[in-house]
Scaffold this active site. Sequence first.
Site, PDB file in Angstrom:
ATOM      1  CB  CYS B 233      -0.985  -0.026   1.154  1.00 25.45           C
ATOM      2  SG  CYS B 233      -0.233  -0.135   2.790  1.00 25.45           S
ATOM      3  NE  ARG B 238      -3.840   2.538   2.830  1.00 22.81           N
ATOM      4  CZ  ARG B 238      -3.884   3.454   1.873  1.00 22.81           C
ATOM      5  NH1 ARG B 238      -5.021   3.702   1.241  1.00 22.81           N
ATOM      6  NH2 ARG B 238      -2.810   4.120   1.527  1.00 22.81           N
TER       7      ARG B 238
END
Lengths: 81, 278
Positions: B233, B238
């Site tokens: 990410c 994430r």
Amino acid sequence: MAKETIIQGSVTRDGEPVSGYVRLLDGGGEFTAEVPTSATGQFRFFAAPGTWTLRALVPGATVDRTVVAQQGAAAEVAIAV
Amino acid sequence: MSRSEVLVDADWVEAHIDDPTVVIVEVDEDTSAYEKNHIKNAVRIDWKTDLQDPVRRDFVDQAGFEALLSAKGIANDNTVVLYGGNNNWFASYAYWYFKLYGHDAVKLLDGGRKKWELDARELVDEVPVRATTSYHAKAQDASIRAFRDDVVAAIGAQNLVDVRSPDEFSGKLLAPAHLPQEQSQRPGHVPSARNIPWSKNANDDGTFKSDDELKELYADEQVDLAKDTIAYCRIGERSALTWFVLHELLGVHNVKNYDGSWTEYGSLVGVPIELGTN
């Protein structure tokens, strides 16, 4: 402010602020951002011009509102749940 | 690995809230959230000051992880349950650390802090006192961590899953609008990466979708899970959530999280970058 596109507002129940979350979904319904509401029920997003969906998530309720955002203006959305 | 071994629901946590062998740990992007309130008996780990090397860009090393867990009162034989805000982004990131340093009994609270709040479950401000321990970490498990050379070698050969938002992937944005602090020199994505935003793994309340829904998601996005996979990410948190979905929930082997992610790759000299959508 002139360059920014703001979507802001508040989440209330019977006129009182509710703590919860507000999600910003794009025109295709995809997740874009999410913020917790402030102690006074307020939320704010920096978005782009266009049509968005706000989804308020609070204990016991989920409420959607459509909003059109414009550059240089703050779109105000009061969400009652 | 099955779902029940790595994921617990709020009822499970409430039933074990006073169990001294279970340590509940809150990890948030907003590290002050814990101070407002938290699940009873939960301790806090700060993803920035506790989990990062204070000088160079890297994790706390093995000795640092041992010192952190010892100070937090976490023992090798404790079951650790992680939860946090932002749909468990940073709790997933911490989960990956625990696995990286060989702590097997670690679980995520499904839905994290948000689901707990939406269920109107109890939150307290009392900070628990846990006796310090002598925690022993294992050496880092290199099989779940990707470095920049692994990513370059994976272009066109392995699955690269970019879990950022479509605007970050296409190159319109360098970072999500509410997270302006860490940025790369160039926007875009690694060539041949598929854009499957982390949010597609989760329901509105932050809980994970069912195994069948998740399998369908990756099949629909043409990710052949028989191949090796690297998720990335912007700074690796994430993508730790997507790593959790693929490696822990779906039991896919050889999935790595690239924690250098776009802030590193997008600043490298000479590597290929692609713009636009899938």
